[in-house]
Design a protein around this motif. Structure first.
Motif, mmCIF file in Angstrom:
data_model
loop_
_atom_site.group_PDB
_atom_site.id
_atom_site.type_symbol
_atom_site.label_atom_id
_atom_site.label_comp_id
_atom_site.label_asym_id
_atom_site.label_seq_id
_atom_site.Cartn_x
_atom_site.Cartn_y
_atom_site.Cartn_z
ATOM 1 N N ILE A 1 46.626 62.297 14.260
ATOM 2 C CA ILE A 1 45.849 61.804 15.395
ATOM 3 C C ILE A 1 45.715 62.924 16.415
ATOM 4 O O ILE A 1 46.702 63.575 16.762
ATOM 5 C CB ILE A 1 46.538 60.593 16.059
ATOM 6 N N LEU B 1 45.028 63.305 20.210
ATOM 7 C CA LEU B 1 45.001 62.550 21.462
ATOM 8 C C LEU B 1 44.447 63.457 22.551
ATOM 9 O O LEU B 1 45.036 64.501 22.863
ATOM 10 C CB LEU B 1 46.417 62.077 21.829
ATOM 11 N N THR C 1 52.126 59.681 22.754
ATOM 12 C CA THR C 1 52.529 60.544 21.629
ATOM 13 C C THR C 1 53.853 60.061 21.042
ATOM 14 O O THR C 1 53.981 59.903 19.818
ATOM 15 C CB THR C 1 52.651 62.014 22.086
ATOM 16 N N VAL D 1 50.908 63.739 15.695
ATOM 17 C CA VAL D 1 50.045 63.722 16.872
ATOM 18 C C VAL D 1 49.922 65.127 17.437
ATOM 19 O O VAL D 1 50.922 65.813 17.657
ATOM 20 C CB VAL D 1 50.592 62.771 17.966
ATOM 21 N N CYS E 1 47.823 67.141 20.696
ATOM 22 C CA CYS E 1 47.272 66.734 21.988
ATOM 23 C C CYS E 1 46.395 67.804 22.614
ATOM 24 O O CYS E 1 46.671 68.995 22.485
ATOM 25 C CB CYS E 1 48.410 66.425 22.963
#
Length: 124
Positions: free
Chosen positions: A4, A6, A18, A28, A30
């Motif tokens: 993912i 973010l 997270t 995750v 970011c």
């Protein structure tokens, strides 16, 4: 492992979400703002993107539009995240290519359901 991206400018929100997503088995990465999110969509090739809408100079809608315009990243599903639950925000999210829309503060079970649905739709 599902990755993912973010895109969230608020450090506390980024950290909290997270940690919660990692506990549910996601990888995750970011981005703290829109331009970095656009670049990371291509460099990281995540399975799904969670895109904050209120990001500053480049909002989440503009970042989403740029991601969707690139052939390499156009198929990545994006879920818009916003504190504004207005119908116009939801409509704008769909207009720029978001697969779904969710409100903050994040209701994790609801968001996990939306992530799952987007990933299943992409795989179909």
């Amino acid at each position: 492992m599902t990755k993912i991206l973010l895109v969230e400018d608020n450090e506390m929100n980024r950290d909290m979400l997270t940690r919660r997503l990692v506990r549910h088995g996601f990888e995750v990465c970011c981005a703290p703002e829109g331009p970095t999110g656009v670049a990371m969509a291509e460099s990281e090739m995540p399975d799904i993107i969670l895109m904050d809408i209120a990001l500053g100079d480049m909002d989440g809608w503009e970042a989403t539009t740029l991601i969707k315009e690139r052939a390499s990243t156009a198929a990545i599903p994006i879920i818009a995240l916003t504190a504004h639950a207005l119908a116009t925000d939801r409509a704008k999210s769909v207009e720029v290519g978001c697969a779904d829309f969710d409100t903050k503060p994040v209701d994790l079970p609801r968001l996990l359901g939306k992530i799952s649905a987007c990933l299943e739709a992409r795989a179909a």
